[in-house]
Design an enzyme around this catalytic site. Structure first.
Site, PDB file in Angstrom:
ATOM      1  N   GLY A  21       0.812  -1.217   0.000  1.00  0.00           N
ATOM      2  CA  GLY A  21       0.000   0.000   0.000  1.00  0.00           C
ATOM      3  C   GLY A  21       0.840   1.258   0.000  1.00  0.00           C
TER       4      GLY A  21
ATOM      5  N   VAL B   2     -11.268  -1.885   9.320  1.00  0.00           N
ATOM      6  CA  VAL B   2     -11.963  -2.576   8.233  1.00  0.00           C
ATOM      7  C   VAL B   2     -13.199  -3.326   8.720  1.00  0.00           C
ATOM      8  CG1 VAL B   2      -9.965  -2.774   6.724  1.00  0.00           C
ATOM      9  CG2 VAL B   2     -10.422  -4.576   8.407  1.00  0.00           C
TER      10      VAL B   2
ATOM     11  N   LYS C  33      -5.919 -15.248   1.610  1.00  0.00           N
ATOM     12  CA  LYS C  33      -5.934 -14.568   0.313  1.00  0.00           C
ATOM     13  C   LYS C  33      -6.976 -15.171  -0.623  1.00  0.00           C
ATOM     14  CE  LYS C  33      -2.809 -11.670   1.476  1.00  0.00           C
ATOM     15  NZ  LYS C  33      -3.208 -10.276   1.743  1.00  0.00           N
TER      16      LYS C  33
ATOM     17  N   PRO D  23       0.175 -11.097  -6.759  1.00  0.00           N
ATOM     18  CA  PRO D  23       1.634 -11.082  -6.833  1.00  0.00           C
ATOM     19  C   PRO D  23       2.282 -12.306  -6.200  1.00  0.00           C
ATOM     20  CG  PRO D  23       0.897  -9.703  -5.023  1.00  0.00           C
ATOM     21  CD  PRO D  23      -0.334 -10.186  -5.729  1.00  0.00           C
TER      22      PRO D  23
ATOM     23  N   LEU E  94       5.850 -13.623  -4.156  1.00  0.00           N
ATOM     24  CA  LEU E  94       6.503 -13.100  -2.956  1.00  0.00           C
ATOM     25  C   LEU E  94       7.043 -11.707  -3.254  1.00  0.00           C
ATOM     26  CD1 LEU E  94       7.580 -13.705  -0.047  1.00  0.00           C
ATOM     27  CD2 LEU E  94       9.710 -14.398  -1.179  1.00  0.00           C
TER      28      LEU E  94
END
Length: 303
Positions: A20, A67, A164, A187, A189
């Site tokens: 981020g 969140v 994920k 992505p 690693l």
């Protein structure tokens, strides 16, 4: 285009994650205004840096979000054209964190559905959402159509992969239900400047089962600067759609394995597995495919 960017505002949530933060920096450098949404459990050093940047950069506004608090997300999204959703846990992953990340992803997507200005969601996921199941070593092509197996991940305690996979699937289901424009980036690693300092536990969570990933031809890594550029390209390219595997290198030889370990120093020492591999010359077959990414980076994109 530059004038359009100056009028465009994007939200990065969570901006205090390693990915981020680099997306935030890239957006600012390209002329965008940014809402940096920071979770309370974010990386304190990166958070401090962002708050220092806010004092000097008029196009950057910091928001404190939870969140699990839907309203706080709505506030951070106000007037934004896009959200870059990066929900990596700074404490790494366990079974409890899996549920928290899924709930967070659902809240972010739901909030986007209730924010009129949002035109696109760029959801940051992981290759681990796609590469873990029983038969992965026999599959010729592992691409964006593939998903990790939930039971396999639970049985092997692959919490990063499970978080994920479940959070991305939940985000896709809700985005399609709400008819939202979403793209996901998966992505490998993540490596880059000070990754061992700023992203140690998520890195170690990703690397659980690294020997098996290596042998199965699905251990890959990506530079965080390139990854940030890909996220922004996925936002800017109106034809970008679906999922995108994102990696610079698949680790398939002893030399490449050593290079990866060295890039993570001093986070991890040279593991015995790699010390043994270094004595041989076996080359493992690549199974990962990222043809979609190549098309996106080159200019176009394909679903």
């Amino acid at each position: 285009m530059d004038q359009e960017k100056s009028l465009s505002c994007c939200c990065v949530l969570d901006a205090s994650t390693y990915v981020g933060f680099w997306i935030l920096k890239k957006l600012l450098s390209r002329g965008y205004s940014v809402h940096a949404a920071i979770r309370k459990n974010g990386d304190s050093e990166i958070e401090e840096t962002i708050r220092e940047m806010e004092a000097k950069e008029e196009r950057l506004v910091v928001y404190d979000v939870d969140v699990l608090d839907y309203q706080s997300i709505l506030v951070s999204l106000k007037t934004c054209k896009a959200v870059f959703c990066c929900l990596d846990s700074p404490e790494g992953y366990d079974e409890k964190e899996v549920d928290l990340e899924v709930r967070g992803a659902i809240n972010v997507v739901e909030a986007c559905g209730r924010t009129e200005s949002i035109e696109k969601i760029v959801f940051s996921s992981s290759l681990t959402a796609s590469i873990w199941r029983d038969n992965i070593g026999t599959q010729k092509d592992v691409d964006e159509k593939c998903w990790s197996d939930q039971d396999f991940c639970r049985n092997k305690k692959l919490w990063h992969a499970l978080a994920k996979m479940l959070s991305e699937k939940a985000a896709w289901a809700l985005a399609m239900d709400r008819r939202l424009n979403m793209v996901s980036i998966n992505p490998g690693l993540i490596v880059g400047p000070s990754v061992a300092q700023h992203n140690p536990r998520p890195t170690m969570s990703y690397l659980k089962g690294a020997a098996q990933m290596y042998e199965n031809g699905v251990l890959a890594y990506v530079d965080v600067k390139f990854l940030a550029d890909v996220h922004i390209r996925a936002f800017e390219d109106v034809s970008a759609c679906g999922r995108y595997f994102c990696f610079n290198q698949i680790v398939k030889t002893e030399e490449e394995a050593l290079k990866l370990v060295e890039s993570l120093s001093p986070l991890i020492p040279m593991p015995p597995r790699y010390e043994n591999v270094m004595q041989g010359s076996e080359v493992y077959e690549e199974r990962l495919r990222n043809n979609k990414l190549s098309k996106l980076v080159e200019a176009g994109s394909a679903c």
